[in-house]
Design an enzyme around this catalytic site. Structure first.
Site, PDB file in Angstrom:
ATOM      1  N   TYR A  27       0.813  -1.235   0.013  1.00 25.70           N
ATOM      2  CA  TYR A  27       0.108   0.038   0.074  1.00 25.70           C
ATOM      3  C   TYR A  27       0.903   1.166  -0.027  1.00 25.70           C
ATOM      4  O   TYR A  27       2.123   1.089   0.348  1.00 25.70           O
ATOM      5  CB  TYR A  27      -1.167   0.147   1.136  1.00 25.70           C
ATOM      6  CG  TYR A  27      -0.609  -0.051   2.458  1.00 25.70           C
ATOM      7  CD1 TYR A  27       0.431   0.777   2.743  1.00 25.70           C
ATOM      8  CD2 TYR A  27      -1.362  -0.635   3.370  1.00 25.70           C
ATOM      9  CE1 TYR A  27       0.755   0.873   4.216  1.00 25.70           C
ATOM     10  CE2 TYR A  27      -0.864  -0.497   4.999  1.00 25.70           C
ATOM     11  CZ  TYR A  27       0.188   0.250   5.361  1.00 25.70           C
ATOM     12  OH  TYR A  27       0.261   0.271   6.687  1.00 25.70           O
ATOM     13  N   THR A  28       0.489   2.359  -0.383  1.00 20.84           N
ATOM     14  CA  THR A  28       1.247   3.716  -0.651  1.00 20.84           C
ATOM     15  C   THR A  28       1.566   4.080   0.626  1.00 20.84           C
ATOM     16  O   THR A  28       2.382   4.994   0.741  1.00 20.84           O
ATOM     17  CB  THR A  28       0.419   4.678  -1.551  1.00 20.84           C
ATOM     18  OG1 THR A  28      -0.849   4.729  -0.853  1.00 20.84           O
ATOM     19  CG2 THR A  28       0.017   4.150  -2.838  1.00 20.84           C
ATOM     20  N   GLU A  91       1.472  -1.253  -6.204  1.00 23.43           N
ATOM     21  CA  GLU A  91       0.962  -0.282  -4.677  1.00 23.43           C
ATOM     22  C   GLU A  91      -0.510   0.003  -4.920  1.00 23.43           C
ATOM     23  O   GLU A  91      -0.820   0.259  -6.044  1.00 23.43           O
ATOM     24  CB  GLU A  91       1.669   0.991  -5.043  1.00 23.43           C
ATOM     25  CG  GLU A  91       3.276   1.072  -4.796  1.00 23.43           C
ATOM     26  CD  GLU A  91       3.713   1.075  -3.177  1.00 23.43           C
ATOM     27  OE1 GLU A  91       2.562   1.356  -2.426  1.00 23.43           O
ATOM     28  OE2 GLU A  91       4.617   1.047  -2.991  1.00 23.43           O
ATOM     29  N   HIS A 133       4.350  -7.115   1.218  1.00 22.77           N
ATOM     30  CA  HIS A 133       5.504  -6.429   1.352  1.00 22.77           C
ATOM     31  C   HIS A 133       6.092  -6.751   3.005  1.00 22.77           C
ATOM     32  O   HIS A 133       7.209  -6.898   3.191  1.00 22.77           O
ATOM     33  CB  HIS A 133       5.514  -4.815   1.342  1.00 22.77           C
ATOM     34  CG  HIS A 133       6.756  -4.091   1.173  1.00 22.77           C
ATOM     35  ND1 HIS A 133       6.894  -2.862   1.328  1.00 22.77           N
ATOM     36  CD2 HIS A 133       8.185  -4.795   1.018  1.00 22.77           C
ATOM     37  CE1 HIS A 133       8.222  -2.550   1.142  1.00 22.77           C
ATOM     38  NE2 HIS A 133       8.833  -3.548   1.217  1.00 22.77           N
ATOM     39  N   ASP A 143       2.680  -3.252   5.330  1.00 15.99           N
ATOM     40  CA  ASP A 143       1.874  -3.182   4.112  1.00 15.99           C
ATOM     41  C   ASP A 143       1.635  -4.659   3.173  1.00 15.99           C
ATOM     42  O   ASP A 143       2.611  -5.386   3.280  1.00 15.99           O
ATOM     43  CB  ASP A 143       2.136  -2.119   3.121  1.00 15.99           C
ATOM     44  CG  ASP A 143       3.500  -2.333   2.477  1.00 15.99           C
ATOM     45  OD1 ASP A 143       4.393  -2.624   3.302  1.00 15.99           O
ATOM     46  OD2 ASP A 143       3.720  -2.109   1.384  1.00 15.99           O
TER      47      ASP A 143
HETATM   48 ZN   LIG Z   1       5.549  -1.508   0.629  1.00 17.30          ZN
END
Ligand SMILES: [Zn+2]
Length: 239
Positions: A27-28, A91, A133, A143
Site C-alpha cells: 500500500y502507498t 502499490e 511487502h 503493508d
Molecule cells: Zn511496501
C-alpha cells in the site's frame, strides 16, 4: 483494462540471471493516490513500483515490467534476498496504518485481480509467489496489512491460502523452535534459536496480517498455531 502511463525514472536493469517470478503487493501509505504518484515519480525519492492502483480502480504504469523498480528494499523470501531483482511491485493507494488505514474498495481489488492475472501469466508466476511487502520485510513493513483480502484473492488464484481442512492438535506448550521452523518453511526470514524474541514476534505478526488477519498481536495462540501448521503443510507441496 486501461492502463495510464506515468513513467518514473526510479529504476534500473535487473541482473541477467534473475527470473521474474514474484509479485509483491504494497500500500502507498499516503493520503491520496496523486501524492503517492508524485513521490514514486520524483527522482529524489529513489522509490517506485511497476504499477499503482487508485482507490477507484485506475491503473498507472510507472516502470516497465522488464526493468527493476525500487519497491521491496531489504527483503527476504525462501532463501533469496534483494527481491527487487525477481519481482513485480504493485502499490495500492491506501493511507495505511500511519494516516487512517482503510478497507480496500471493491473497484481497486477488481483492478488488482485483472492486472495480476496478466502479470502472472506473462511471467509464469505461481500463486504462492504472490506475497505482501510485510512478508518479505517483517521488521520494517506492515503493508498491505490485515485489511487486504488474501482469502478472496486466493479464490482467483492469486496468492496462497490453505484449502484443506486439516485437523490440527494444539500442544499444551507450543515449542517456539517448531514455530520458527514452520515460518521458515513458508518463506519467512526468522531467527532459528528457539526463543520468542522481538524478531520472532514481528515475523508472527507478519504471518497473522496475511493468514489470521482479525488478530495481529504477535502471540502464538492456538488459532495462529493451527493456521501456521495448515499453511506450512500445504505450501510445502507447492514447491
Ligand atoms: Zn511496501
Amino acid at each position: 483494462m486501461q492502463i495510464v502511463s506515468r513513467p518514473s525514472l526510479n529504476y534500473d536493469s535487473r541482473p541477467k540471471t534473475a527470473p521474474i517470478d514474484m509479485l509483491v503487493i504494497h500500500y502507498t501509505d499516503m493520503e491520496t493516490a496523486e501524492e503517492a504518484l508524485d513521490l514514486l515519480c520524483s527522482p529524489a525519492s529513489k522509490v517506485s513500483s511497476h504499477y499503482l492502483i487508485s482507490e477507484n480502480g485506475h491503473i498507472y504504469r510507472l516502470v516497465e515490467e522488464e526493468n527493476r523498480a525500487w519497491h521491496a528494499g531489504v527483503s527476504f523470501w525462501k532463501g533469496r534476498t534483494k527481491l527487487n531483482d525477481y519481482s513485480i511491485g504493485i502499490e495500492l493507494a491506501n493511507p495505511g496504518h500511519r494516516c487512517g488505514y482503510k478497507d480496500f474498495p471493491q473497484k481497486q481489488i477488481d483492478a488488482l485481480i485483472q492486472l495480476s492475472h496478466g502479470i502472472m501469466s506473462r511471467h509464469h508466476i505461481p500463486p504462492y509467489h504472490v506475497v505482501a511487502h510485510s512478508d518479505i520485510a517483517p521488521d520494517r513493513k506492515k503493508d498491505p496489512g490485515e485489511k487486504f483480502p488474501w482469502k478472496i484473492l486466493a479464490q482467483h488464484n492469486i496468492g496462497f491460502w490453505p484449502s484443506k481442512k486439516l485437523e490440527v492438535m494444539v500442544p499444551h506448550t507450543i515449542e517456539v523452535f517448531l514455530v520458527q521452523q514452520m515460518l521458515s518453511r513458508i518463506g519467512y526470514h526468522v531467527p532459528m534459536h528457539g526463543m520468542y524474541d522481538p524478531g520472532t514476534k514481528l515475523v508472527i505478526e507478519a504471518f497473522q496480517r496475511h493468514f489470521c488477519p482479525h488478530k495481529v498481536h504477535g502471540i502464538i495462540d492456538p488459532e495462529t498455531y493451527r493456521q501456521l501448521v495448515r499453511v506450512a503443510d500445504e505450501i510445502d507441496g507447492q514447491e
